[in-house]
Every structure is written in structure tokens, then in C-alpha cells.
Design a protein around this motif. Structure first.
Motif, PDB file in Angstrom:
ATOM      1  N   TYR A 115       0.878  -1.179   0.000  1.00 40.02           N
ATOM      2  CA  TYR A 115       0.000   0.000   0.000  1.00 40.02           C
ATOM      3  C   TYR A 115       0.907   1.218   0.000  1.00 40.02           C
ATOM      4  O   TYR A 115       1.765   1.357   0.876  1.00 40.02           O
ATOM      5  CB  TYR A 115      -0.868  -0.021   1.255  1.00 40.02           C
ATOM      6  CG  TYR A 115      -1.933   1.068   1.357  1.00 40.02           C
ATOM      7  CD1 TYR A 115      -3.280   0.755   1.207  1.00 40.02           C
ATOM      8  CD2 TYR A 115      -1.610   2.394   1.632  1.00 40.02           C
ATOM      9  CE1 TYR A 115      -4.274   1.729   1.331  1.00 40.02           C
ATOM     10  CE2 TYR A 115      -2.580   3.367   1.751  1.00 40.02           C
ATOM     11  CZ  TYR A 115      -3.913   3.039   1.599  1.00 40.02           C
ATOM     12  OH  TYR A 115      -4.889   4.012   1.725  1.00 40.02           O
ATOM     13  N   TYR A 116       0.731   2.098  -1.019  1.00 39.42           N
ATOM     14  CA  TYR A 116       1.623   3.260  -1.085  1.00 39.42           C
ATOM     15  C   TYR A 116       0.907   4.471  -1.691  1.00 39.42           C
ATOM     16  O   TYR A 116      -0.130   4.349  -2.358  1.00 39.42           O
ATOM     17  CB  TYR A 116       2.896   2.939  -1.873  1.00 39.42           C
ATOM     18  CG  TYR A 116       2.720   2.617  -3.340  1.00 39.42           C
ATOM     19  CD1 TYR A 116       2.771   3.615  -4.315  1.00 39.42           C
ATOM     20  CD2 TYR A 116       2.548   1.300  -3.762  1.00 39.42           C
ATOM     21  CE1 TYR A 116       2.644   3.319  -5.658  1.00 39.42           C
ATOM     22  CE2 TYR A 116       2.408   0.991  -5.102  1.00 39.42           C
ATOM     23  CZ  TYR A 116       2.458   2.004  -6.056  1.00 39.42           C
ATOM     24  OH  TYR A 116       2.324   1.713  -7.391  1.00 39.42           O
ATOM     25  N   SER A 117       1.486   5.635  -1.432  1.00 42.12           N
ATOM     26  CA  SER A 117       0.946   6.913  -1.926  1.00 42.12           C
ATOM     27  C   SER A 117       1.584   7.224  -3.271  1.00 42.12           C
ATOM     28  O   SER A 117       2.807   7.420  -3.358  1.00 42.12           O
ATOM     29  CB  SER A 117       1.239   8.030  -0.924  1.00 42.12           C
ATOM     30  OG  SER A 117       0.761   7.702   0.365  1.00 42.12           O
ATOM     31  N   ASN A 130      -3.704   7.082  -3.004  1.00 41.77           N
ATOM     32  CA  ASN A 130      -3.163   5.844  -2.457  1.00 41.77           C
ATOM     33  C   ASN A 130      -3.626   4.675  -3.306  1.00 41.77           C
ATOM     34  O   ASN A 130      -4.675   4.727  -3.944  1.00 41.77           O
ATOM     35  CB  ASN A 130      -3.611   5.657  -1.006  1.00 41.77           C
ATOM     36  CG  ASN A 130      -2.967   6.658  -0.078  1.00 41.77           C
ATOM     37  OD1 ASN A 130      -1.746   6.816  -0.074  1.00 41.77           O
ATOM     38  ND2 ASN A 130      -3.775   7.356   0.714  1.00 41.77           N
ATOM     39  N   ARG A 131      -2.806   3.626  -3.314  1.00 43.08           N
ATOM     40  CA  ARG A 131      -3.163   2.458  -4.110  1.00 43.08           C
ATOM     41  C   ARG A 131      -2.668   1.182  -3.442  1.00 43.08           C
ATOM     42  O   ARG A 131      -1.753   1.195  -2.623  1.00 43.08           O
ATOM     43  CB  ARG A 131      -2.599   2.562  -5.524  1.00 43.08           C
ATOM     44  CG  ARG A 131      -1.104   2.789  -5.582  1.00 43.08           C
ATOM     45  CD  ARG A 131      -0.471   2.640  -6.975  1.00 43.08           C
ATOM     46  NE  ARG A 131      -1.190   3.226  -8.076  1.00 43.08           N
ATOM     47  CZ  ARG A 131      -0.656   3.393  -9.304  1.00 43.08           C
ATOM     48  NH1 ARG A 131       0.618   3.057  -9.524  1.00 43.08           N
ATOM     49  NH2 ARG A 131      -1.370   3.904 -10.274  1.00 43.08           N
ATOM     50  N   VAL A 132      -3.293   0.081  -3.816  1.00 46.02           N
ATOM     51  CA  VAL A 132      -2.884  -1.252  -3.383  1.00 46.02           C
ATOM     52  C   VAL A 132      -2.385  -1.982  -4.611  1.00 46.02           C
ATOM     53  O   VAL A 132      -3.082  -2.047  -5.634  1.00 46.02           O
ATOM     54  CB  VAL A 132      -4.062  -2.021  -2.751  1.00 46.02           C
ATOM     55  CG1 VAL A 132      -3.624  -3.425  -2.332  1.00 46.02           C
ATOM     56  CG2 VAL A 132      -4.630  -1.259  -1.565  1.00 46.02           C
ATOM     57  N   ASP A 150      -6.963   1.534  -6.921  1.00 44.83           N
ATOM     58  CA  ASP A 150      -6.268   2.781  -7.261  1.00 44.83           C
ATOM     59  C   ASP A 150      -7.173   3.974  -6.946  1.00 44.83           C
ATOM     60  O   ASP A 150      -8.350   3.833  -6.616  1.00 44.83           O
ATOM     61  CB  ASP A 150      -5.916   2.762  -8.749  1.00 44.83           C
ATOM     62  CG  ASP A 150      -4.709   3.634  -9.082  1.00 44.83           C
ATOM     63  OD1 ASP A 150      -4.184   4.305  -8.164  1.00 44.83           O
ATOM     64  OD2 ASP A 150      -4.295   3.637 -10.253  1.00 44.83           O
ATOM     65  N   ASN A 160      -3.989   8.539   5.886  1.00 49.97           N
ATOM     66  CA  ASN A 160      -3.976   7.621   4.752  1.00 49.97           C
ATOM     67  C   ASN A 160      -4.309   6.193   5.157  1.00 49.97           C
ATOM     68  O   ASN A 160      -4.630   5.369   4.321  1.00 49.97           O
ATOM     69  CB  ASN A 160      -2.587   7.619   4.096  1.00 49.97           C
ATOM     70  CG  ASN A 160      -2.202   8.981   3.562  1.00 49.97           C
ATOM     71  OD1 ASN A 160      -2.649   9.392   2.502  1.00 49.97           O
ATOM     72  ND2 ASN A 160      -1.351   9.694   4.293  1.00 49.97           N
ATOM     73  N   GLY A 162      -3.527   2.534   5.625  1.00 51.04           N
ATOM     74  CA  GLY A 162      -2.519   1.837   4.831  1.00 51.04           C
ATOM     75  C   GLY A 162      -2.190   0.432   5.272  1.00 51.04           C
ATOM     76  O   GLY A 162      -1.189  -0.135   4.835  1.00 51.04           O
ATOM     77  N   LEU A 164      -2.568  -3.680   5.493  1.00 51.26           N
ATOM     78  CA  LEU A 164      -2.989  -4.797   4.649  1.00 51.26           C
ATOM     79  C   LEU A 164      -2.901  -6.082   5.455  1.00 51.26           C
ATOM     80  O   LEU A 164      -1.876  -6.344   6.107  1.00 51.26           O
ATOM     81  CB  LEU A 164      -2.076  -4.927   3.417  1.00 51.26           C
ATOM     82  CG  LEU A 164      -1.988  -3.735   2.463  1.00 51.26           C
ATOM     83  CD1 LEU A 164      -0.915  -4.003   1.401  1.00 51.26           C
ATOM     84  CD2 LEU A 164      -3.320  -3.463   1.799  1.00 51.26           C
ATOM     85  N   VAL A 174      -8.080  -4.064   3.626  1.00 49.80           N
ATOM     86  CA  VAL A 174      -7.306  -2.837   3.442  1.00 49.80           C
ATOM     87  C   VAL A 174      -7.912  -1.737   4.303  1.00 49.80           C
ATOM     88  O   VAL A 174      -9.127  -1.512   4.262  1.00 49.80           O
ATOM     89  CB  VAL A 174      -7.335  -2.386   1.957  1.00 49.80           C
ATOM     90  CG1 VAL A 174      -6.461  -1.157   1.758  1.00 49.80           C
ATOM     91  CG2 VAL A 174      -6.925  -3.525   1.030  1.00 49.80           C
ATOM     92  N   VAL A 176      -8.275   2.280   5.137  1.00 47.32           N
ATOM     93  CA  VAL A 176      -8.136   3.570   4.450  1.00 47.32           C
ATOM     94  C   VAL A 176      -8.625   4.683   5.374  1.00 47.32           C
ATOM     95  O   VAL A 176      -9.727   4.593   5.938  1.00 47.32           O
ATOM     96  CB  VAL A 176      -8.949   3.596   3.135  1.00 47.32           C
ATOM     97  CG1 VAL A 176      -8.745   4.929   2.417  1.00 47.32           C
ATOM     98  CG2 VAL A 176      -8.549   2.430   2.229  1.00 47.32           C
TER      99      VAL A 176
END
Length: 647
Positions: A115-117, A130-132, A150, A160, A162, A164, A174, A176
Motif C-alpha cells: 500500500y503506497y501513496s 493511495n493504491r494497493v 487505485d 492515509n 494503509g 494490509l 485494506v 483507508v
């Protein structure tokens, strides 16, 4: 790390090169853990360690907020990151590389999830999302990225979430956050306590999401059918009135970490939701649950400590919340104690941490159907215990946690039942032709030798690896250690000496590689599968591939030690003898135990099979024998083998 008003100070330097130049204490200054437990430094990683996970073979994966995923083996980070996302992520404010999960079927598919920005539009501003993403791990590297979710808004840089985690149902969960401020495209409501984004079901903020390993919507998600759709599209939200199918639960502010109960028959998990200004809370995960933010904070109305009546219809109160009077201001990591890991009073207990006061608490029943918190570990330092996870140690499990304290570290809390064993270097320390029973005690760096006149010798420092051998060729084995932090060999020969040979992540594999009767310093480098031999003419030999275990020995009986590797995946031995050969002996899970079992001067292939405690030995006349029982460790146990099978 959890509040918009408190920007994160990141350590941007990887503290590997000088990791052991200074001997670090076993616990942070002032750290207090219950009797029978020890808080230990595992590794210094720098860069703000946000999360960690373990592969089935015991490798530890550590995410750094700055954008790299590190692989740690035996307490040492490999020199090359598994993946480096720094070129495309935003790590300002609370953004960054925030979460990691290993697929339960990793052994067959190699999947690792991050998981990142993502810096979608450039500038790391309001357009950041942010996306997985799913990756495939080959050896110690990640590749083949597939983005599964996404366009999760990150308008203000904070909140955020984040995390998982996989549930017992095999689905990926996830967490959020609400984005800190209302998302672009919605009806503006403001920031902080005024931000009502978590109330909107047409956008993936302030939610717990649930997807399968391919990013699809699994059966059992609470929002499917008419009026629902995927929100993983080119725009981050659906029309008002529609609901995101990825959503499992909602009404959360910043559910920074979740924890799943390994003892439960089904999927049971807790959500640690960071509060705004009054309450930190723990919620019980439930399909379709609305935890009330921003109408509620904890068990009260938003921002109140006195307006605490029953929740409005359809909203769910936390199972525990706590205020800020004691300086604990940001709930972070959580973990359930696996049954059989620690003493009975801890079985199945929920542990959770607070970033502000540097404590880990235990969740205990209060006798009235609710819960209370009890101190478990204190004095860990502000910015501590960001992520909690149980992982392997010495055949048992310990509570690992990441902390921003000390420049960025991974630490673990170990119970006495799983403290490191004494490593038995089987060797002739007095040169009389007989192997002396001996142990190296890591706790005090002392060698206890059962020679004719038993003796105790202090030689080494915390974290050293014992590598006894005859380094001066006088027929007597010398006490020696290899120090991973500075890659130095400390040899207690007639004239004690210190030799720098190797680099971070190297495995010491001493042996008489040139047949001159003296053992040479040597290392095996997993990152490039190269043997660096400090012979008269220093030599570098490439032999092996990612995942191989170095097992040097004189396999052809010519008086020289040969580089060799055992490949766990296929049970094959790759021997670099005068005529290199490949021989299959063993199967996946076997522990390689080469040695001269028939006394003919040639090292024989042999494996120990832990499941049956059987030794399979391949001299001229192969044989097998049962010797040992469940949990036993075969001896001798070279460090190169111990680090893989008994980390």
C-alpha cells in the motif's frame, strides 16, 4: 504520523553500514516488560519503518515510509531493496510506503502486496492518491506490479491509513483513512473533525476494504447489486447515492492498523482507529458496520467527553476507547497472541500500541461485558510500536514491532521460553585430536569449553556469529567471531587479530579452500551468489542462485574445501569440485548436514528431516537413521544453515 498537525520526521539514511559500530542495548532506555520477557533490537533500518511481514521461510519484509521494501535475513538487511518505489511515491506528511502483506499461498504464487501513496499528477499535492498493488517475489526481489485498487484520495497528506492483512477467508483487507480533509469533487466539509468524507459511501476513504488476491469483489461483501459499482476507476468516486463495492466497513477516521486473530475459526479482527482530539478506539471488524466518524468519536459525540449516550441507530460503538490524559494520543499497531506462544495468561490476548506514549497495552475483560487496558510494555519511546506482528524466533514466536525511535528500528519482545539457544561449535580447542563439547552463550558473549581443564573465555559482542576454526594452522581450533555490523572477523589466535572481510548481508563460511592446512576467512554473498575467499590469492567465485544455502566441504577428498550449495526447492547439491557436479539428495524442508560420516576423508551428502527426525546420509553405502524428536536441532549447525532453518 497519525495527525495532520504533527508532521512526520523521517530518517532518510539506511543505518546498515555502521549498524554494529556501537553496541546497542537490549532495550531502549527505560523500557519495561513483564518478568520473563526481553525487549531486543533486531535491526536498525532507518527511513521510518512503517510495517513488516514474514515470508514462510522466515525472511522479514520491512516497508520504509521513504519508499523501499527491505528484506531482512537473520537480523541483517540485504544490501539491495526488494523494490524501490521512491521515484513514484509521495512520502511527505504521512504519505509513503505504508503497508505490506504476504499471500497465504506465497509458497506457490510468490505474491506480496503493498500500500503506497502514488504521485499521480506530480508535485505530491492534493492530486496524490493511495493504491494497493500486487507484486511477485522472485528470490529477494519484487517485480510484475499489478495495481488492484487505485485512486484512493489523499488530499491533505494525512489520514492515509494503509494496513494490509489477509483474513482466514483468504481475502485481503485494506484500511483507508478519511484523507484529513474532504476529497476533491465532493461537497466541501472541511478538515479535521469537520471532514465528513468517511460518511460518503461513494468514495474509498474512511473505510475498510475487502478484495480477493486478484483485486476482484468477493462474495459476502456487504455492498453489491443495484446501486453499487467498483470505485477502482479513473475517477476516485461514484455519483452520489451509489456505493463502492470494495467497502467492507465504514465511518472511520484513520484506521491505521488492523489485527487478525490467528486463534479464531473464522475471520475475526480488530481495527485501531486514531482519534481526533478526545478518544483513541478499538473496533470489532464486522461486515457493513458503521463506526460513526465524524458523527461519533469513540463512544461519544464528535469531540466530546461527556455527550456519550447510546450510538445513533445503525452506528457501532468501539469495544474499547481511551482518552488522552496520560499522554497516550495515537493508537497504532495491534496483534493477537497466538495460542501456545506465551504463558497461559497471555493466550489469545489482544496487544495494541500507542505511538504518542511509547507503550504496548493488553486488552483484558473488565468483568462487565466490556474491556479495559493493562500496561504490557512501557518506556519504548515516543514514536514507537508503529506496527506489531508475531514472527519466528528460535522455533517459537516473538512479538515484533517497528519503531521510529533510534532512527528507525525493528525490535521484538521475546519470552524466556524462546530465548536464543547456545550455539554449539563442535571443535578441537586444545589440539589433542578430540572434539571438545563447547557452547557459545550469546547473552554474555562467553565461550564455555569442556576441555581437559574446563574454561570460560569472553570473546565477542552482542550480535556476533561464532565461527571457530584453525585459522593459524597449528592444529588447534581458535575461538573466533564474525561481526555482521562492521563485517569484521575477530580471531583469538596466538596473536589475536581483527580482519575486515565481507559486507552487510554476507554469510561467514570459513574453510581450507586452498588445501594448505589453514582455514581461510570466507563469505558467501546471497545478493549475487558469490563466494569471497581470503586465500593467498584472494578469489571471488560465483556459485549458486537466489535462495541457495552455502554448504562448503571437501566433497572430493583432495584436502581442499569446495564451494557448494544446497537448493531447498529441489533437494539438489551443487558441488564445485574439480569436476563440478549436481547431486539430488533430500527434499524441500530438509536441513543439509554435510560431514564425513564414514571417516574416509571425504565429506558426504546428508540431510536431517525435521518432520520424522530422520538422518539421510549418502556415503559409499547410503543409510538413514532416526535420531532425535520433534523440535530437536541437528548438530553441527553451521551459521549458514541455522540462519535459514532456525532464525
Amino acid at each position: 504520523m497519525m495527525r495532520r498537525a504533527r508532521p512526520v520526521a523521517m530518517a532518510a539514511i539506511l543505518l546498515v553500514g555502521g549498524m554494529a559500530a556501537v553496541i546497542l542495548p537490549a532495550s531502549p532506555a527505560g523500557a519495561t516488560v513483564p518478568a520473563g520477557f526481553t525487549d531486543q533490537l533486531v535491526v536498525s533500518v532507518g527511513g521510518g519503518p512503517t510495517a513488516l511481514a514474514f515470508t514462510p521461510d522466515g525472511r522479514m519484509l520491512v516497508t520504509r515510509q521513504s519508499g523501499t521494501l527491505l528484506v531482512v535475513e537473520n537480523g541483517v538487511p540485504l544490501p539491495t531493496a526488494a523494490v524501490d518505489l521512491t521515484a513514484k511515491i509521495c512520502a511527505n506528511s504521512e504519505r509513503g510506503l505504508l503497508g505490506v502483506a504476504v499471500d497465504p499461498a506465497f509458497a506457490t504464487n510468490g505474491y506480496v502486496f503493498l500500500y503506497y501513496s502514488f504521485d499521480k499528477v506530480g508535485g505530491c499535492g492534493i492530486g496524490t492518491v493511495n493504491r494497493v498493488a500486487r507484486f511477485v517475489m522472485t528470490g529477494n526481489a519484487l517485480g510484475g506490479e499489478v495495481v488492484l485498487v487505485d485512486n484512493i484520495p489523499s488530499p491533505a497528506g494525512n489520514h492515509n491509513a494503509g494496513d494490509l492483512n489477509f483474513g482466514k477467508d483468504g481475502m485481503l483487507y485494506v484500511s483507508v483513512g478519511d484523507g484529513g480533509c474532504d476529497y476533491p469533487g465532493g461537497t466541501p466539509s472541511g478538515c479535521g473533525g469537520s471532514n465528513d468524507a468517511a460518511r460518503d459511501l461513494n468514495v474509498l476513504v474512511g473505510k475498510i476494504l475487502r478484495i480477493d488476491r486478484d483485486g476482484n469483489i468477493p462474495a459476502g461483501n456487504p455492498f453489491t447489486g443495484a446501486g453499487t459499482a467498483r470505485c477502482n476507476a479513473n475517477t476516485p468516486l461514484l455519483p452520489v447515492g451509489q456505493v463502492c463495492q470494495e467497502t467492507f466497513a465504514w465511518g472511520l477516521r484513520n484506521p491505521f492498523r488492523m489485527a487478525f486473530d490467528p486463534n479464531a475459526a473464522g475471520t475475526v479482527f480488530h481495527i485501531n482507529d486514531v482519534g481526533q482530539g478526545a478518544w483513541e478506539e478499538i473496533d470489532l471488524g464486522a461486515a457493513g458496520a458503521d463506526y460513526g466518524w465524524n458523527v461519533r468519536e469513540g463512544h461519544c459525540a464528535n469531540g466530546s467527553i461527556i455527550d456519550c449516550g447510546p450510538p445513533p441507530v445503525g452506528m457501532t460503538d468501539p469495544i474499547l476507547d481511551y482518552g488522552r490524559a496520560d499522554g497516550c494520543t495515537a493508537i497504532t499497531g495491534g496483534a493477537f497472541v497466538p495460542n501456545g506462544t506465551w504463558p497461559p495468561e497471555y493466550q489469545g490476548k489482544y496487544l495494541f500500541a500507542d505511538f504518542g506514549c511509547g507503550k504496548i497495552f493488553r486488552l483484558d475483560p473488565n468483568g462487565s461485558g466490556g474491556f479495559t487496558r493493562t500496561d504490557f510494555a512501557t518506556g519504548l519511546g515516543g514514536g514507537s510500536a508503529v506496527n506489531l506482528r508475531f514472527g519466528p524466533v528460535n522455533g517459537g514466536q516473538a512479538l515484533y514491532y517497528t519503531t521510529y525511535t533510534g532512527g528507525g528500528q525493528v525490535r521484538r519482545i521475546v519470552h524466556a521460553s524462546t530465548t536464543p539457544i547456545e550455539v554449539p561449535p563442535v571443535a578441537d580447542f586444545e589440539g589433542n585430536g578430540t572434539t571438545d563439547i563447547s557452547v557459545f552463550r550469546p547473552g554474555n558473549n562467553t565461550w564455555y569449553l569442556r576441555t581437559t581443564g574446563p574454561t570460560a573465555v569472553v570473546w565477542g559482542a552482542a550480535g556476533d556469529i561464532p565461527v571457530p576454526a584453525d585459522y593459524d594452522g597449528n592444529g588447534t581450533v581458535d575461538i573466533a567471531v564474525f561481526r555482521p555490523g562492521n563485517n569484521t572477523w575477530y580471531l583469538r589466535t596466538a596473536n589475536p587479530t581483527a580482519v575486515v572481510w565481507g559486507q552487510t548481508g554476507d554469510v561467514p563460511v570459513p574453510g581450507d579452500f586452498d588445501g594448505n592446512g589453514t582455514v581461510e576467512i570466507a563469505v558467501f554473498r546471497p545478493g549475487n551468489n558469490t563466494w569471497y575467499l581470503r586465500t593467498a590469492s584472494a578469489t571471488a567465485v560465483v556459485w549458486g542462485q537466489a535462495g541457495d544455502i552455502p554448504v562448503p566441504g571437501d566433497f572430493d577428498g583432495n584436502g581442499s574445501v569446495d564451494p557448494a550449495v544446497f537448493r531447498p526447492g529441489n533437494g539438489a547439491w551443487y558441488l564445485r569440485t574439480a569436476s563440478p557436479t549436481v547431486q539430488v539428495w533430500g527434499q524441500n524442508g530438509d536441513v543439509p548436514e554435510p560431514g564425513d560420516y564414514d571417516g574416509n576423508g571425504t565429506v558426504d551428502l546428508a540431510v536431517f528431516r525435521p518432520g520424522t527426525s530422520t538422518w539421510y546420509v549418502r556415503p559409499a553405502s547410503p543409510f538413514n537413521v532416526v535420531w532425535g524428536t520433534t523440535g530437536d536441532r541437528p548438530l553441527p549447525l553451521p551459521r549458514a544453515i541455522q540462519r535459514v532453518y532456525f532464525p
